[in-house]
Every structure is written in C-alpha cells, then in structure tokens.
Design a protein around this motif. Sequence first.
Motif, PDB file in Angstrom:
ATOM      1  N   HIS A   1      -1.421 -14.963  13.617  1.00  0.00           N
ATOM      2  CA  HIS A   1      -1.491 -14.338  12.325  1.00  0.00           C
ATOM      3  C   HIS A   1      -0.695 -14.964  10.980  1.00  0.00           C
ATOM      4  N   MET A   2      -0.581 -16.181  11.276  1.00  0.00           N
ATOM      5  CA  MET A   2       0.293 -17.008  10.174  1.00  0.00           C
ATOM      6  C   MET A   2      -0.706 -17.573   9.014  1.00  0.00           C
ATOM      7  N   PHE A   3      -1.928 -17.466   9.342  1.00  0.00           N
ATOM      8  CA  PHE A   3      -2.891 -18.314   8.458  1.00  0.00           C
ATOM      9  C   PHE A   3      -3.776 -17.057   7.935  1.00  0.00           C
ATOM     10  N   ILE A   4      -4.174 -17.345   6.496  1.00  0.00           N
ATOM     11  CA  ILE A   4      -5.432 -16.466   6.027  1.00  0.00           C
ATOM     12  C   ILE A   4      -6.646 -17.278   6.233  1.00  0.00           C
ATOM     13  N   ILE A   5      -7.377 -16.862   7.059  1.00  0.00           N
ATOM     14  CA  ILE A   5      -8.688 -17.831   7.241  1.00  0.00           C
ATOM     15  C   ILE A   5      -9.841 -17.188   6.448  1.00  0.00           C
ATOM     16  N   ASP A   6      -9.840 -18.373   5.229  1.00  0.00           N
ATOM     17  CA  ASP A   6     -11.030 -17.879   4.306  1.00  0.00           C
ATOM     18  C   ASP A   6     -11.654 -19.390   3.981  1.00  0.00           C
ATOM     19  N   ASP A   7     -12.467 -19.442   2.808  1.00  0.00           N
ATOM     20  CA  ASP A   7     -13.174 -20.626   2.631  1.00  0.00           C
ATOM     21  C   ASP A   7     -12.275 -21.913   2.113  1.00  0.00           C
ATOM     22  N   LEU A   8     -11.299 -21.376   1.422  1.00  0.00           N
ATOM     23  CA  LEU A   8     -10.078 -22.348   1.013  1.00  0.00           C
ATOM     24  C   LEU A   8      -9.441 -22.820   2.010  1.00  0.00           C
ATOM     25  N   TYR A   9      -8.914 -22.108   3.045  1.00  0.00           N
ATOM     26  CA  TYR A   9      -8.364 -22.485   4.273  1.00  0.00           C
ATOM     27  C   TYR A   9      -9.082 -23.415   5.093  1.00  0.00           C
ATOM     28  N   LYS A  10     -10.448 -23.105   5.294  1.00  0.00           N
ATOM     29  CA  LYS A  10     -11.427 -24.171   5.890  1.00  0.00           C
ATOM     30  C   LYS A  10     -11.514 -25.625   5.186  1.00  0.00           C
ATOM     31  N   ASP A  11     -11.698 -25.480   3.925  1.00  0.00           N
ATOM     32  CA  ASP A  11     -11.466 -26.639   3.078  1.00  0.00           C
ATOM     33  C   ASP A  11     -10.659 -27.735   3.512  1.00  0.00           C
ATOM     34  N   ASP A  12      -9.224 -27.056   3.463  1.00  0.00           N
ATOM     35  CA  ASP A  12      -8.122 -27.887   3.860  1.00  0.00           C
ATOM     36  C   ASP A  12      -8.000 -28.262   5.219  1.00  0.00           C
TER      37      ASP A  12
ATOM     38  N   ALA B   1       1.425 -18.943   6.191  1.00  0.00           N
ATOM     39  CA  ALA B   1       1.509 -20.018   5.662  1.00  0.00           C
ATOM     40  C   ALA B   1       0.348 -20.397   4.935  1.00  0.00           C
ATOM     41  N   LEU B   2       0.181 -20.898   3.646  1.00  0.00           N
ATOM     42  CA  LEU B   2      -0.890 -21.069   2.973  1.00  0.00           C
ATOM     43  C   LEU B   2      -1.320 -22.583   2.666  1.00  0.00           C
ATOM     44  N   THR B   3      -2.687 -22.903   2.736  1.00  0.00           N
ATOM     45  CA  THR B   3      -2.942 -24.332   2.436  1.00  0.00           C
ATOM     46  C   THR B   3      -2.682 -24.797   0.947  1.00  0.00           C
ATOM     47  N   LYS B   4      -2.779 -25.949   0.552  1.00  0.00           N
ATOM     48  CA  LYS B   4      -2.929 -26.245  -0.875  1.00  0.00           C
ATOM     49  C   LYS B   4      -3.734 -25.728  -1.693  1.00  0.00           C
ATOM     50  N   SER B   5      -4.925 -25.565  -1.219  1.00  0.00           N
ATOM     51  CA  SER B   5      -6.103 -24.962  -1.875  1.00  0.00           C
ATOM     52  C   SER B   5      -5.986 -23.661  -2.042  1.00  0.00           C
ATOM     53  N   GLN B   6      -5.154 -23.006  -1.164  1.00  0.00           N
ATOM     54  CA  GLN B   6      -4.942 -21.342  -1.113  1.00  0.00           C
ATOM     55  C   GLN B   6      -4.083 -21.348  -2.238  1.00  0.00           C
ATOM     56  N   VAL B   7      -2.842 -22.085  -2.380  1.00  0.00           N
ATOM     57  CA  VAL B   7      -1.876 -22.049  -3.408  1.00  0.00           C
ATOM     58  C   VAL B   7      -2.356 -22.237  -4.711  1.00  0.00           C
ATOM     59  N   ARG B   8      -3.405 -22.932  -4.801  1.00  0.00           N
ATOM     60  CA  ARG B   8      -4.010 -23.355  -6.307  1.00  0.00           C
ATOM     61  C   ARG B   8      -4.838 -22.403  -6.753  1.00  0.00           C
ATOM     62  N   HIS B   9      -5.174 -21.415  -5.996  1.00  0.00           N
ATOM     63  CA  HIS B   9      -5.999 -20.188  -6.357  1.00  0.00           C
ATOM     64  C   HIS B   9      -5.496 -19.372  -7.418  1.00  0.00           C
ATOM     65  N   ARG B  10      -6.130 -18.870  -8.299  1.00  0.00           N
ATOM     66  CA  ARG B  10      -5.742 -18.279  -9.470  1.00  0.00           C
ATOM     67  C   ARG B  10      -4.793 -17.349  -9.346  1.00  0.00           C
ATOM     68  N   VAL B  11      -4.899 -16.429  -8.389  1.00  0.00           N
ATOM     69  CA  VAL B  11      -4.105 -15.338  -8.087  1.00  0.00           C
ATOM     70  C   VAL B  11      -3.240 -15.277  -6.710  1.00  0.00           C
ATOM     71  N   ILE B  12      -2.233 -14.841  -6.868  1.00  0.00           N
ATOM     72  CA  ILE B  12      -1.210 -14.781  -5.453  1.00  0.00           C
ATOM     73  C   ILE B  12      -1.861 -13.924  -4.353  1.00  0.00           C
ATOM     74  N   TYR B  13      -1.932 -14.396  -3.330  1.00  0.00           N
ATOM     75  CA  TYR B  13      -2.370 -13.696  -1.952  1.00  0.00           C
ATOM     76  C   TYR B  13      -1.582 -12.378  -1.731  1.00  0.00           C
ATOM     77  N   ALA B  14      -2.252 -11.264  -1.719  1.00  0.00           N
ATOM     78  CA  ALA B  14      -1.535 -10.032  -1.446  1.00  0.00           C
ATOM     79  C   ALA B  14      -0.670 -10.053  -0.105  1.00  0.00           C
TER      80      ALA B  14
END
Length: 132
Positions: free
Chosen positions: A118-129, A39-52
Amino acid sequence: MSQQKLEDILKQGIYGSPQIRPDEKKLFLSTYSERVYLALTKSQVRHRVIYAKAEQTMQTKKDAHLFINGGLNYQYYSKYIQAANKNSIPFTIVNDGQNSPLGIVLASERSAVNNEDHMFIIDDLYKDDMGD
C-alpha cells in the motif's frame, strides 16, 4: 593487528563503507522499503494539490520522516514541506546525485512498517513515471 583486518580497513578507506541494499536506498531516497508509509513519484509531487493520503499519513504517523528528491524544483514540493511542518514531521532533501523516479518518501524513522502493498498511489501519474 591481523593482515585481514588491515586489508578491510584499507578497502573501506578506498571504497567507503559497504552499503546494505544500495539499489533499494537509491530508489527510496536513502531509506529502506520496509520503513515506507507512502511514496509518490515525481509527477505525482508536481501535481497541483497535495495528495490527501500524504497529508493523512503525516497527521497519523508521528514517527514519520519526509524524504524529498532534491532534483525537483522547490515550487513542486513546498506544499509537502508545509504539511510536514504543520504536523511536526522532520524532512530531508536528498541530493545524492542518484536518479530516482520517486519525488517524496514518507517513512518511519525507527522501525519497519512493512507496507509494501500500500505504499504507492496507483494513478495515471504513477504509471507515467513507473510504467504499468
């Protein structure tokens, strides 16, 4: 027909079918958490590139289904649709009027995968949302 059965039918007609875990389905774009691979947050989806990890999951999990938050602009999730099409993964754009912080959910169509840790990628964009 019994009185109780008649009352149940009337309630279902007035209020709709009873939902199992509606808050969970609202968060995960109409599916249950135990089916979620990623599961990716809205901010993660808005990121320029697709998550690997999203692309890798689509390549390896052939029973997957991609759920997309219809509240996002097409330009943000189009790269995920392209990846899903490339890997023969069906997708659904969810426009149910619910306000979920998630942008996409990649889930099993058939069974529970129990990937809660393990369903989330915890990064700064995740934390923002989602917060800390």
